[in-house]
Scaffold this active site. Sequence first.
Site, mmCIF file in Angstrom:
data_model
loop_
_atom_site.group_PDB
_atom_site.id
_atom_site.type_symbol
_atom_site.label_atom_id
_atom_site.label_comp_id
_atom_site.label_asym_id
_atom_site.label_seq_id
_atom_site.Cartn_x
_atom_site.Cartn_y
_atom_site.Cartn_z
ATOM 1 N N ASP A 34 0.856 -1.193 0.000
ATOM 2 C CA ASP A 34 0.000 0.000 0.000
ATOM 3 C C ASP A 34 0.892 1.244 0.000
ATOM 4 O OD1 ASP A 34 -2.041 2.039 0.925
ATOM 5 O OD2 ASP A 34 -3.257 0.225 1.011
ATOM 6 N N GLU A 76 -6.583 -4.304 -5.080
ATOM 7 C CA GLU A 76 -7.588 -3.354 -4.571
ATOM 8 C C GLU A 76 -7.095 -1.914 -4.631
ATOM 9 O OE1 GLU A 76 -10.657 -4.699 -3.626
ATOM 10 O OE2 GLU A 76 -9.647 -6.486 -4.405
ATOM 11 N N SER A 117 -15.866 -1.614 -10.520
ATOM 12 C CA SER A 117 -16.832 -0.815 -9.770
ATOM 13 C C SER A 117 -18.166 -0.700 -10.497
ATOM 14 C CB SER A 117 -16.268 0.596 -9.565
ATOM 15 O OG SER A 117 -17.267 1.456 -9.062
ATOM 16 N N TYR A 140 -13.437 8.428 -12.605
ATOM 17 C CA TYR A 140 -13.229 7.234 -11.764
ATOM 18 C C TYR A 140 -13.892 6.022 -12.428
ATOM 19 C CZ TYR A 140 -14.078 3.866 -8.043
ATOM 20 O OH TYR A 140 -14.165 2.706 -7.315
ATOM 21 N N LYS A 144 -12.167 2.495 -14.238
ATOM 22 C CA LYS A 144 -12.505 1.110 -13.876
ATOM 23 C C LYS A 144 -12.982 0.339 -15.110
ATOM 24 C CE LYS A 144 -11.491 1.115 -9.546
ATOM 25 N NZ LYS A 144 -10.674 0.092 -8.896
ATOM 26 N N LYS A 178 -12.233 6.417 6.019
ATOM 27 C CA LYS A 178 -12.766 7.188 4.895
ATOM 28 C C LYS A 178 -13.550 8.408 5.352
ATOM 29 C CE LYS A 178 -13.174 3.664 1.422
ATOM 30 N NZ LYS A 178 -13.938 3.519 0.194
ATOM 31 N N LYS A 185 -15.804 13.319 2.707
ATOM 32 C CA LYS A 185 -16.008 12.051 3.419
ATOM 33 C C LYS A 185 -16.485 11.022 2.395
ATOM 34 C CE LYS A 185 -17.343 14.087 7.868
ATOM 35 N NZ LYS A 185 -16.054 13.995 8.535
HETATM 36 N N1 LIG Z 1 -15.881 0.838 -1.113
HETATM 37 C C1 LIG Z 1 -16.718 0.717 -2.137
HETATM 38 O O1 LIG Z 1 -17.956 0.842 -1.961
HETATM 39 C C2 LIG Z 1 -16.186 0.413 -3.521
HETATM 40 C C3 LIG Z 1 -17.117 0.364 -4.578
HETATM 41 C C4 LIG Z 1 -16.636 0.075 -5.858
HETATM 42 C C5 LIG Z 1 -15.303 -0.182 -6.064
HETATM 43 N N2 LIG Z 1 -14.424 -0.101 -5.039
HETATM 44 C C6 LIG Z 1 -13.004 -0.393 -5.329
HETATM 45 O O2 LIG Z 1 -12.510 -1.277 -4.355
HETATM 46 C C7 LIG Z 1 -11.105 -1.048 -4.149
HETATM 47 C C8 LIG Z 1 -10.851 -0.818 -2.671
HETATM 48 O O3 LIG Z 1 -11.548 0.375 -2.282
HETATM 49 P P1 LIG Z 1 -11.759 0.772 -0.773
HETATM 50 O O4 LIG Z 1 -13.185 1.114 -0.601
HETATM 51 O O5 LIG Z 1 -11.142 -0.250 0.101
HETATM 52 O O6 LIG Z 1 -10.946 2.144 -0.699
HETATM 53 P P2 LIG Z 1 -9.665 2.590 0.180
HETATM 54 O O7 LIG Z 1 -9.364 3.973 -0.260
HETATM 55 O O8 LIG Z 1 -9.942 2.351 1.607
HETATM 56 O O9 LIG Z 1 -8.540 1.578 -0.307
HETATM 57 C C9 LIG Z 1 -7.679 1.798 -1.400
HETATM 58 C C10 LIG Z 1 -6.269 1.515 -0.940
HETATM 59 O O10 LIG Z 1 -5.360 1.610 -2.041
HETATM 60 C C11 LIG Z 1 -4.200 2.322 -1.618
HETATM 61 N N3 LIG Z 1 -3.576 2.888 -2.821
HETATM 62 C C12 LIG Z 1 -4.054 3.868 -3.622
HETATM 63 N N4 LIG Z 1 -3.216 4.067 -4.658
HETATM 64 C C13 LIG Z 1 -2.188 3.176 -4.511
HETATM 65 C C14 LIG Z 1 -1.021 2.878 -5.278
HETATM 66 N N5 LIG Z 1 -0.751 3.524 -6.417
HETATM 67 N N6 LIG Z 1 -0.189 1.896 -4.828
HETATM 68 C C15 LIG Z 1 -0.448 1.227 -3.671
HETATM 69 N N7 LIG Z 1 -1.545 1.475 -2.917
HETATM 70 C C16 LIG Z 1 -2.417 2.433 -3.342
HETATM 71 C C17 LIG Z 1 -4.735 3.353 -0.637
HETATM 72 O O11 LIG Z 1 -3.757 3.879 0.234
HETATM 73 C C18 LIG Z 1 -5.795 2.528 0.106
HETATM 74 O O12 LIG Z 1 -5.222 1.836 1.194
HETATM 75 C C19 LIG Z 1 -10.744 0.133 -5.027
HETATM 76 O O13 LIG Z 1 -10.172 -0.341 -6.224
HETATM 77 C C20 LIG Z 1 -12.091 0.792 -5.293
HETATM 78 O O14 LIG Z 1 -12.080 1.510 -6.506
HETATM 79 C C21 LIG Z 1 -14.825 0.187 -3.768
#
Ligand SMILES: NC(=O)c1ccc[n+]([C@@H]2O[C@H](COP(=O)([O-])OP(=O)(O)OC[C@H]3O[C@@H](n4cnc5c(N)ncnc54)[C@H](O)[C@@H]3O)[C@@H](O)[C@H]2O)c1
Length: 319
Positions: A34, A76, A117, A140, A144, A178, A185
């Site tokens: 990360d 992720e 997503s 965004y 995806k 978050k 937020k």
């Molecule tokens: N939470 C949701 O409802 C949701 C919905 C659709 C898609 N997603 C996708 O799920 C995945 C996880 O999302 P989340 O909700 O856990 O968000 P999050 O922001 O909590 O997690 C993303 C993580 O990726 C890390 N990161 C970002 N860029 C990076 C890089 N270049 N190298 C290494 N680490 C990096 C961030 O520090 C973070 O820890 C993402 O790809 C997001 O697009 C989430």
Amino acid sequence: MRERILVTGGAGYIGSNIAAALSNRPGTDVLVVDDFSSGDWRNLIHVDCEVRACDCADPALLEEIAAGAFAAVFHEAAITDTTIMDQRRMVEVNTNAFASILKASCTSGTRVIYASSAGTYGNSPAPNRVGHGEEPENIYGFSKLAMDRVAARWYERHPAVLIGLRYFNVYGPGETHKNEKDGNKTASMILQLYEQRKAGKPPRLFKYGEQKRDFVYIRDVVNANLAALNAPRSGVCNVGSGRARTFNDIVDILSDNLNNRMETIYFDNPHSFYQEHTEADLTDSNIILGWQPEWSLEDGMKEYITLLEQGHRGPLEIY
Ligand SMILES: NC(=O)c1ccc[n+]([C@@H]2O[C@H](COP(=O)([O-])OP(=O)(O)OC[C@H]3O[C@@H](n4cnc5c(N)ncnc54)[C@H](O)[C@@H]3O)[C@@H](O)[C@H]2O)c1
């Protein structure tokens, strides 16, 4: 023989829950990578894993993937703030990095399970079905969709299975970070409305709270990821509850669980773009993953609110 599994973005919400579940699996060693741009170290306090702070497309990491160091990659890592409008940065971080991971994984034949997503569907009419109505409304969602297209180009020539999971609105333990960022937020509406209530404030919703979303509990999301480890063929799958619910429903369930009811304040929606109704069609998910969601909004919120009331933060520890 122990299996080593890579989780990129593992300090984030969904990544830390996947890492927690994998770390409980017998014979599995987890490496979390990360860059901590949006994730939080506190998500990993109780997760038994190795942690590396670097970019998910770090050249040394790509070499390890290409050399076959991992039994599977859960990708992720991404820019997850959907209000970021820097097009180049969004595509570089979300799409380019993923393309590099796929290239490296092709050399070793490593399975890749990655986060797509529901943002790929934009405001297309529900139910949302893979291969239909993919018209993202922001950069965004586009980044995806571009990931799904990059993956599809590899399907024929990649020796391993590639699975894209289109998450809908995920909620549950592990998303607290978050809501702690300056400014925007980005946690689920469930956590946002819970925190408003705990601050003694009435719920605030865009007029008139009847917009519908497919809210999916984190346990179902993790189970879909684990199911993807055994998927027999490549593809993109929706990960939702399969049922759209309104923001008013969330306020009602929250009130029932907290035993406290407050009048909702409805205000004008300032956004020109806003999804009115999302709902996952789960046909492909059932076929490819052999998975289906098990948690209703009532049951998921009940467990989540109980844990929040106990002061729990970070991912679920028991899977
Ligand atoms: N939470 C949701 O409802 C949701 C919905 C659709 C898609 N997603 C996708 O799920 C995945 C996880 O999302 P989340 O909700 O856990 O968000 P999050 O922001 O909590 O997690 C993303 C993580 O990726 C890390 N990161 C970002 N860029 C990076 C890089 N270049 N190298 C290494 N680490 C990096 C961030 O520090 C973070 O820890 C993402 O790809 C997001 O697009 C989430």
